[in-house]
Design a protein around this motif. Structure first.
Motif, PDB file in Angstrom:
ATOM      1  N   GLU A 139     -35.670  43.651 -13.975  1.00 12.34           N
ATOM      2  CA  GLU A 139     -34.724  44.663 -13.509  1.00 12.34           C
ATOM      3  C   GLU A 139     -35.480  45.900 -12.979  1.00 12.34           C
ATOM      4  O   GLU A 139     -36.336  46.289 -13.618  1.00 12.34           O
ATOM      5  CB  GLU A 139     -33.625  45.233 -14.401  1.00 12.34           C
ATOM      6  N   GLY A 140     -34.763  46.612 -11.986  1.00 19.22           N
ATOM      7  CA  GLY A 140     -35.109  47.747 -11.570  1.00 19.22           C
ATOM      8  C   GLY A 140     -36.580  47.547 -10.856  1.00 19.22           C
ATOM      9  O   GLY A 140     -37.578  48.451 -10.875  1.00 19.22           O
ATOM     10  N   MET A 141     -36.785  46.357 -10.079  1.00 18.24           N
ATOM     11  CA  MET A 141     -38.198  46.025  -9.631  1.00 18.24           C
ATOM     12  C   MET A 141     -38.089  46.613  -7.905  1.00 18.24           C
ATOM     13  O   MET A 141     -37.255  46.746  -7.439  1.00 18.24           O
ATOM     14  CB  MET A 141     -38.186  44.669  -9.331  1.00 18.24           C
ATOM     15  N   GLU A 142     -39.282  47.389  -7.837  1.00 20.61           N
ATOM     16  CA  GLU A 142     -39.584  47.711  -6.653  1.00 20.61           C
ATOM     17  C   GLU A 142     -40.458  47.051  -5.701  1.00 20.61           C
ATOM     18  O   GLU A 142     -41.471  46.855  -6.417  1.00 20.61           O
ATOM     19  CB  GLU A 142     -39.973  49.043  -6.599  1.00 20.61           C
ATOM     20  N   VAL A 143     -40.360  46.738  -4.493  1.00 17.71           N
ATOM     21  CA  VAL A 143     -41.229  45.728  -3.774  1.00 17.71           C
ATOM     22  C   VAL A 143     -41.288  46.605  -2.385  1.00 17.71           C
ATOM     23  O   VAL A 143     -40.529  46.902  -1.768  1.00 17.71           O
ATOM     24  CB  VAL A 143     -40.773  44.282  -3.289  1.00 17.71           C
ATOM     25  N   GLY A 144     -42.695  47.187  -1.955  1.00 16.31           N
ATOM     26  CA  GLY A 144     -42.873  47.606  -0.931  1.00 16.31           C
ATOM     27  C   GLY A 144     -44.222  47.268   0.147  1.00 16.31           C
ATOM     28  O   GLY A 144     -45.210  46.695  -0.591  1.00 16.31           O
ATOM     29  N   LEU A 145     -43.858  47.201   1.354  1.00 13.38           N
ATOM     30  CA  LEU A 145     -45.071  47.073   1.950  1.00 13.38           C
ATOM     31  C   LEU A 145     -45.243  47.813   3.213  1.00 13.38           C
ATOM     32  O   LEU A 145     -44.281  48.294   3.826  1.00 13.38           O
ATOM     33  CB  LEU A 145     -45.120  45.406   2.362  1.00 13.38           C
ATOM     34  N   THR A 146     -46.360  48.162   3.669  1.00 12.28           N
ATOM     35  CA  THR A 146     -46.677  48.823   4.867  1.00 12.28           C
ATOM     36  C   THR A 146     -47.390  47.925   5.858  1.00 12.28           C
ATOM     37  O   THR A 146     -48.302  47.462   5.597  1.00 12.28           O
ATOM     38  CB  THR A 146     -47.356  50.247   4.870  1.00 12.28           C
ATOM     39  N   LEU A 147     -46.753  47.477   7.068  1.00 10.14           N
ATOM     40  CA  LEU A 147     -47.048  46.737   8.034  1.00 10.14           C
ATOM     41  C   LEU A 147     -47.817  47.646   9.262  1.00 10.14           C
ATOM     42  O   LEU A 147     -47.167  48.541   9.701  1.00 10.14           O
ATOM     43  CB  LEU A 147     -46.108  45.773   8.570  1.00 10.14           C
ATOM     44  N   GLY A 148     -49.032  47.328   9.698  1.00 13.31           N
ATOM     45  CA  GLY A 148     -49.910  47.680  10.879  1.00 13.31           C
ATOM     46  C   GLY A 148     -49.541  46.753  12.076  1.00 13.31           C
ATOM     47  O   GLY A 148     -49.479  45.856  11.889  1.00 13.31           O
ATOM     48  N   LEU A 149     -49.180  47.517  13.058  1.00 11.67           N
ATOM     49  CA  LEU A 149     -49.087  46.635  14.557  1.00 11.67           C
ATOM     50  C   LEU A 149     -50.069  47.337  15.546  1.00 11.67           C
ATOM     51  O   LEU A 149     -50.096  48.620  15.640  1.00 11.67           O
ATOM     52  CB  LEU A 149     -47.555  46.928  14.913  1.00 11.67           C
ATOM     53  N   GLU A 150     -50.583  46.611  16.433  1.00  8.39           N
ATOM     54  CA  GLU A 150     -51.563  47.044  17.259  1.00  8.39           C
ATOM     55  C   GLU A 150     -51.569  45.647  18.203  1.00  8.39           C
ATOM     56  O   GLU A 150     -51.515  44.644  18.071  1.00  8.39           O
ATOM     57  CB  GLU A 150     -53.052  47.430  16.737  1.00  8.39           C
ATOM     58  N   ASN A 151     -51.850  46.253  19.490  1.00  3.29           N
ATOM     59  CA  ASN A 151     -52.090  45.333  20.462  1.00  3.29           C
ATOM     60  C   ASN A 151     -53.509  44.804  20.496  1.00  3.29           C
ATOM     61  O   ASN A 151     -54.673  45.569  20.398  1.00  3.29           O
ATOM     62  CB  ASN A 151     -51.998  46.165  22.002  1.00  3.29           C
ATOM     63  N   ARG A 152     -53.691  43.399  20.583  1.00  2.00           N
ATOM     64  CA  ARG A 152     -54.933  42.755  20.405  1.00  2.00           C
ATOM     65  C   ARG A 152     -55.041  41.968  21.563  1.00  2.00           C
ATOM     66  O   ARG A 152     -54.507  40.851  21.509  1.00  2.00           O
ATOM     67  CB  ARG A 152     -54.872  42.114  19.034  1.00  2.00           C
ATOM     68  N   GLU A 153     -55.664  42.267  22.566  1.00  2.00           N
ATOM     69  CA  GLU A 153     -55.725  41.525  24.065  1.00  2.00           C
ATOM     70  C   GLU A 153     -54.709  40.812  24.214  1.00  2.00           C
ATOM     71  O   GLU A 153     -54.612  39.722  24.609  1.00  2.00           O
ATOM     72  CB  GLU A 153     -56.828  40.254  23.440  1.00  2.00           C
ATOM     73  N   GLY A 154     -53.416  41.817  24.474  1.00  2.00           N
ATOM     74  CA  GLY A 154     -52.355  41.246  24.899  1.00  2.00           C
ATOM     75  C   GLY A 154     -51.293  40.670  23.919  1.00  2.00           C
ATOM     76  O   GLY A 154     -50.043  40.516  24.446  1.00  2.00           O
ATOM     77  N   SER A 155     -51.509  40.221  22.769  1.00  2.00           N
ATOM     78  CA  SER A 155     -50.733  40.016  21.688  1.00  2.00           C
ATOM     79  C   SER A 155     -50.309  40.948  20.731  1.00  2.00           C
ATOM     80  O   SER A 155     -51.352  42.028  20.355  1.00  2.00           O
ATOM     81  CB  SER A 155     -51.546  38.679  21.019  1.00  2.00           C
TER      82      SER A 155
END
Length: 498
Positions: A139-155
């Motif tokens: 109980e009381g579990m916390e899950v977190g993530l931070t996602l990085g986004l960047e343009n890499r050669e058009g993708s």
């Protein structure tokens, strides 16, 4: 255990130095904005898919030896530890300058496992053992993530800048044998079980992010429209992140299918995406250069040439039908069939203004006479056609239609002498209304695809025309089709809609 993941992620968003938005030399003509409602939709979808991929989830076996008074050393093992249910009570998504944080708090999960112990004592010459099953409530579990986004050669490159799981409380209930005697001993394993849950879920989430990144990297950089054209959906610049939205810029111009080089005929006149209804999840803004690039491409592909040999009033394609309009035509070629050879002299010019889409078409109409299986051009009329259009959403396509406002005409050349243009004008009007525009509207009615990932569909879309751009504001529905096996999570067949 560790400090709250929520605190860690808030600190990460607040105190990590922001990076300057990277510029690209390539222009952008389509902008996409995912609003806070759209981000919530994506968050809920990702959480649903993450849960489906995490259950069932096998944890590593846990073994431990403890000393118990009068019994000595007791070997205890937990095996077949399985998370079979996860429930997320609340979640939040928070874009920032450096990434997007997703936090699930108040999470509970249920585990099942087998337990076994054995020991030897000096007063009993044989090994004593017992086994059974156990139910674990986290109980009381916390899950977190931070996602990085960047343009890499058009993708779009997706990376996990931070990822963690924190377990607040665990309760273990043993069943089988004399388990009630050893409940206190087993309670000493709470921390090990909690650590195993934390590390396994974190590892699984990181694996999911890698798979999701692979899916994004594999997205096509062009969307086929037909055998002639494709829509260039190469990303331009890094995403624009605010505290309530994420914006993307893509090239958006039409290009020849399978072309190795892209046209660069237009200057970038990018505008921010703006929707009048703040409840819409998604906004897509298209500069008029997108439509004009399609116009130029089809023109250069010689797609805008037609020979008209059938019309609703077939008498117009015989010189007898012209005997009172152009007497010399009938006199020179009596009762001969005719063709109308229509070709555009330049690409149509499209202008977008508030609540309207206008087009100017420059065309040459050559009158051909069919005599003894010979095609004889007898006159050429230059046309300047002024049309207005309307746009609509057809599935995930931007479609439309045009209607005739007016046109002007002039004689370019003639082999049959001077023509009385005021007499010919009603005939040309009829040809435009009954032949040319219906043909064009059949193709415009099919439209061209908007940059939407397969499996997502627009819902309740509205279209806003403003100076030099069209903006589509819409909600989004998702239904995982059976052939979308490349997504990085297990099959998800329900429809999610805001």
């Amino acid at each position: 255990m560790r400090p709250s993941v929520l605190v860690i992620f808030i600190a990460f968003l607040l105190f990590t130095p922001s990076q300057a938005h990277l510029k690209s030399t390539e222009s952008s003509f389509i902008s996409i904005l995912i609003s806070s409602q759209g981000l919530d939709f994506i968050k809920n979808l990702l959480i649903t898919k993450a849960i489906s991929s995490l259950t069932p989830l096998q944890l590593p076996q846990i073994k431990k030896s403890v000393k118990i008074p009068f019994l000595g050393r007791v070997d205890i093992a937990f095996s077949n530890i399985t998370i079979y249910h996860i429930d997320v009570s609340s979640s939040n998504i928070a874009p920032g300058d450096t990434g997007v944080a997703i936090i699930a708090s108040g999470t509970t999960c249920n585990l099942s496992m087998n337990w076994h112990y054995s020991y030897n004592t000096w007063f009993v010459p044989v090994e004593i053992s017992d086994s059974g099953t156990a139910q674990v409530q986290v109980e009381g579990m916390e899950v977190g993530l931070t996602l990085g986004l960047e343009n890499r050669e058009g993708s779009m490159k997706l990376s996990a800048k931070d990822c963690g799981c924190y377990v607040e409380d665990i309760s273990i209930k043993l069943d089988g044998g004399a388990s009630w005697l050893y409940q206190g001993v087993v309670d000493a394993f709470e921390e090990q079980i909690g650590s195993a849950v934390e590390s396994t879920i974190t590892k699984k989430l990181k694996e999911g992010i890698i798979k999701l990144d692979s899916f994004l990297q594999a997205l096509p950089k062009e969307i086929p429209v037909d055998d002639i054209a494709s829509l260039n959906v190469t990303f331009v610049n890094d995403p624009l992140l605010s505290n309530s939205s994420i914006g993307f810029d893509i090239n958006g111009l039409f290009t020849r299918a399978n072309a190795t080089t892209l046209p660069k005929y237009y200057q970038n006149s990018r505008h921010p995406v703006s929707c009048t209804d703040p409840s819409k999840m998604l906004g897509i803004s298209l500069d008029e250069a997108v439509l004009n690039s399609a116009s130029a491409l089809y023109f250069n592909a010689e797609f805008m040439q037609w020979i008209v040999d059938k019309v609703p009033d077939q008498s117009l394609l015989n010189t007898a039908g012209w005997r009172f309009i152009v007497p010399q035509l009938y006199k020179k070629y009596p009762n001969d069939d005719m063709n109308m050879n229509i070709s555009l002299s330049t690409p149509p010019v499209i202008k977008i203004s508030p609540n309207n889409v206008d087009a100017i078409v420059y065309a040459d109409l050559i009158i051909d006479v069919l005599e003894s299986q010979e095609v004889i051009p007898v006159a050429c009329i230059s046309l300047v056609i002024h049309a207005s259009g309307s746009v609509k959403i057809a599935g995930n396509n931007l479609a439309g239609s045009v209607k005739l406002n007016d046109f002007t005409m002039s004689l370019k050349w003639s082999k049959i002498g001077n023509l009385r243009m005021f007499l010919i004008q009603p005939v040309i009007w009829t040809l435009i209304e009954t032949v040319f525009l219906p043909y064009v509207n059949v193709h415009l009615g099919k439209g061209f695809p908007l940059p939407i990932i397969h499996g997502f569909t627009l819902q309740n879309a509205e279209i806003i025309c403003s100076y030099s751009k069209i903006t589509v504001c819409s909600n989004v529905a998702y239904e995982d089709p059976q052939n979308l096996n490349q997504l990085p999570f297990h099959s998800y067949r329900n429809t999610v809609m805001l």
